[in-house]
Design a protein around this motif. Structure first.
Motif, PDB file in Angstrom:
ATOM      1  N   ASN A 239      58.125  32.703  12.440  1.00 31.96           N
ATOM      2  CA  ASN A 239      57.486  31.924  13.504  1.00 31.96           C
ATOM      3  C   ASN A 239      57.871  30.445  13.433  1.00 31.96           C
ATOM      4  O   ASN A 239      58.041  29.799  14.474  1.00 31.96           O
ATOM      5  CB  ASN A 239      55.967  32.093  13.457  1.00 31.96           C
ATOM      6  N   ALA A 240      58.028  29.935  12.233  1.00 33.40           N
ATOM      7  CA  ALA A 240      58.467  28.533  12.102  1.00 33.40           C
ATOM      8  C   ALA A 240      59.881  28.365  12.660  1.00 33.40           C
ATOM      9  O   ALA A 240      60.162  27.390  13.369  1.00 33.40           O
ATOM     10  CB  ALA A 240      58.401  28.103  10.638  1.00 33.40           C
ATOM     11  N   ALA A 241      60.752  29.317  12.362  1.00 31.36           N
ATOM     12  CA  ALA A 241      62.128  29.252  12.888  1.00 31.36           C
ATOM     13  C   ALA A 241      62.131  29.427  14.407  1.00 31.36           C
ATOM     14  O   ALA A 241      62.871  28.733  15.116  1.00 31.36           O
ATOM     15  CB  ALA A 241      62.986  30.330  12.228  1.00 31.36           C
ATOM     16  N   ARG A 242      61.300  30.351  14.886  1.00 32.90           N
ATOM     17  CA  ARG A 242      61.229  30.541  16.344  1.00 32.90           C
ATOM     18  C   ARG A 242      60.741  29.271  17.028  1.00 32.90           C
ATOM     19  O   ARG A 242      61.295  28.851  18.035  1.00 32.90           O
ATOM     20  CB  ARG A 242      60.274  31.698  16.687  1.00 32.90           C
ATOM     21  N   LYS A 243      59.713  28.658  16.475  1.00 30.29           N
ATOM     22  CA  LYS A 243      59.172  27.447  17.105  1.00 30.29           C
ATOM     23  C   LYS A 243      60.215  26.340  17.160  1.00 30.29           C
ATOM     24  O   LYS A 243      60.343  25.657  18.185  1.00 30.29           O
ATOM     25  CB  LYS A 243      57.922  26.952  16.374  1.00 30.29           C
TER      26      LYS A 243
ATOM     27  N   LYS B 130      63.820  23.301  20.703  1.00 33.23           N
ATOM     28  CA  LYS B 130      65.166  22.854  21.070  1.00 33.23           C
ATOM     29  C   LYS B 130      65.508  23.291  22.499  1.00 33.23           C
ATOM     30  O   LYS B 130      66.010  22.490  23.296  1.00 33.23           O
ATOM     31  CB  LYS B 130      66.191  23.424  20.088  1.00 33.23           C
ATOM     32  N   VAL B 131      65.215  24.539  22.825  1.00 27.45           N
ATOM     33  CA  VAL B 131      65.490  25.048  24.172  1.00 27.45           C
ATOM     34  C   VAL B 131      64.692  24.260  25.203  1.00 27.45           C
ATOM     35  O   VAL B 131      65.219  23.865  26.251  1.00 27.45           O
ATOM     36  CB  VAL B 131      65.189  26.564  24.264  1.00 27.45           C
ATOM     37  N   ALA B 132      63.427  24.005  24.915  1.00 26.57           N
ATOM     38  CA  ALA B 132      62.574  23.259  25.844  1.00 26.57           C
ATOM     39  C   ALA B 132      63.108  21.845  26.048  1.00 26.57           C
ATOM     40  O   ALA B 132      63.217  21.365  27.183  1.00 26.57           O
ATOM     41  CB  ALA B 132      61.140  23.222  25.321  1.00 26.57           C
TER      42      ALA B 132
ATOM     43  N   ASP C  68      66.214  20.721  25.470  1.00 20.76           N
ATOM     44  CA  ASP C  68      67.542  20.741  26.100  1.00 20.76           C
ATOM     45  C   ASP C  68      67.474  21.037  27.597  1.00 20.76           C
ATOM     46  O   ASP C  68      68.358  20.654  28.343  1.00 20.76           O
ATOM     47  CB  ASP C  68      68.444  21.783  25.427  1.00 20.76           C
ATOM     48  N   ASN C  69      66.446  21.765  28.010  1.00 22.49           N
ATOM     49  CA  ASN C  69      66.340  22.166  29.421  1.00 22.49           C
ATOM     50  C   ASN C  69      65.255  21.423  30.183  1.00 22.49           C
ATOM     51  O   ASN C  69      65.022  21.712  31.366  1.00 22.49           O
ATOM     52  CB  ASN C  69      66.104  23.671  29.508  1.00 22.49           C
ATOM     53  N   GLY C  70      64.560  20.511  29.514  1.00 27.72           N
ATOM     54  CA  GLY C  70      63.540  19.715  30.181  1.00 27.72           C
ATOM     55  C   GLY C  70      62.366  20.536  30.696  1.00 27.72           C
ATOM     56  O   GLY C  70      61.827  20.246  31.758  1.00 27.72           O
ATOM     57  N   VAL C  71      62.003  21.553  29.951  1.00 30.54           N
ATOM     58  CA  VAL C  71      60.858  22.389  30.342  1.00 30.54           C
ATOM     59  C   VAL C  71      59.803  22.327  29.243  1.00 30.54           C
ATOM     60  O   VAL C  71      60.069  21.901  28.116  1.00 30.54           O
ATOM     61  CB  VAL C  71      61.276  23.854  30.612  1.00 30.54           C
ATOM     62  N   ALA C  72      58.620  22.790  29.574  1.00 23.48           N
ATOM     63  CA  ALA C  72      57.514  22.772  28.617  1.00 23.48           C
ATOM     64  C   ALA C  72      57.733  23.821  27.529  1.00 23.48           C
ATOM     65  O   ALA C  72      58.236  24.921  27.801  1.00 23.48           O
ATOM     66  CB  ALA C  72      56.202  23.040  29.332  1.00 23.48           C
ATOM     67  N   LEU C  73      57.339  23.478  26.328  1.00 15.13           N
ATOM     68  CA  LEU C  73      57.421  24.407  25.207  1.00 15.13           C
ATOM     69  C   LEU C  73      56.671  25.695  25.522  1.00 15.13           C
ATOM     70  O   LEU C  73      57.154  26.796  25.236  1.00 15.13           O
ATOM     71  CB  LEU C  73      56.851  23.761  23.934  1.00 15.13           C
ATOM     72  N   SER C  74      55.517  25.565  26.149  1.00 14.90           N
ATOM     73  CA  SER C  74      54.709  26.761  26.451  1.00 14.90           C
ATOM     74  C   SER C  74      55.445  27.711  27.399  1.00 14.90           C
ATOM     75  O   SER C  74      55.309  28.936  27.287  1.00 14.90           O
ATOM     76  CB  SER C  74      53.349  26.369  27.027  1.00 14.90           C
ATOM     77  N   ASP C  75      56.251  27.161  28.300  1.00 11.45           N
ATOM     78  CA  ASP C  75      57.035  28.023  29.200  1.00 11.45           C
ATOM     79  C   ASP C  75      58.100  28.801  28.423  1.00 11.45           C
ATOM     80  O   ASP C  75      58.300  29.990  28.664  1.00 11.45           O
ATOM     81  CB  ASP C  75      57.701  27.192  30.299  1.00 11.45           C
ATOM     82  N   VAL C  76      58.760  28.114  27.506  1.00 11.67           N
ATOM     83  CA  VAL C  76      59.775  28.781  26.681  1.00 11.67           C
ATOM     84  C   VAL C  76      59.114  29.867  25.824  1.00 11.67           C
ATOM     85  O   VAL C  76      59.637  30.975  25.698  1.00 11.67           O
ATOM     86  CB  VAL C  76      60.518  27.764  25.796  1.00 11.67           C
ATOM     87  N   GLU C  77      57.963  29.551  25.252  1.00 13.16           N
ATOM     88  CA  GLU C  77      57.259  30.522  24.412  1.00 13.16           C
ATOM     89  C   GLU C  77      56.886  31.773  25.210  1.00 13.16           C
ATOM     90  O   GLU C  77      57.051  32.900  24.725  1.00 13.16           O
ATOM     91  CB  GLU C  77      56.003  29.880  23.816  1.00 13.16           C
ATOM     92  N   LEU C  78      56.396  31.578  26.419  1.00 10.75           N
ATOM     93  CA  LEU C  78      55.996  32.735  27.239  1.00 10.75           C
ATOM     94  C   LEU C  78      57.190  33.599  27.635  1.00 10.75           C
ATOM     95  O   LEU C  78      57.114  34.834  27.609  1.00 10.75           O
ATOM     96  CB  LEU C  78      55.245  32.266  28.484  1.00 10.75           C
TER      97      LEU C  78
END
Length: 115
Positions: free
Chosen positions: A67-71, A76-78, A80-90
């Motif tokens: 989970n630490a690695a996933r977070k 990073k994805v959030a 790099d793409n200017g989106v919310a972390l919660s959106d990437v997580e979902l």
């Protein structure tokens, strides 16, 4: 006196037992993940993270490492793409649930269920 000795022995056993779990690194956690999921110890959650279904063996430590690695990757994805972390997580959570083979656990409406 006996009660104190018993308590100290119990604490030592707990500390020694957790020592192996504390020594686990991410590579070891990744290697142990398929077996832990097949054994029903870990499952995928809609929030993009692993959850502990049955706390046996090193399940909690495996989940913590991964989970630490996933977070870190989600952040990073959030970023790099200017989106919310919660959106990437979902999105990641839904993909992980979709890819989970039947017979393994996923979380639906807060409850663990076999897919």
């Amino acid at each position: 006196m006996r009660k104190t000795t018993f308590l100290i022995c119990g604490l030592l056993a707990l500390l020694l037992g957790s020592g192996a779990a504390l020594a686990m690194n991410l590579n070891q956690a990744m290697s142990a993940l398929p077996a832990a999921k097949s054994a029903g110890q870990l499952g995928e959650q809609p929030n993009g993270y692993l959850g502990v279904v049955s706390n046996a063996g090193d399940a909690a430590e495996i989940a913590r490492q991964i989970n630490a690695a996933r977070k870190a990757e989600y952040q990073k994805v959030a970023r790099d793409n200017g989106v919310a972390l919660s959106d990437v997580e979902l999105i990641a959570g839904q993909k992980a649930i979709d890819r989970t083979p039947s017979g393994q656990y996923i979380q639906v409406n807060g409850q663990w269920t076999k897919k």
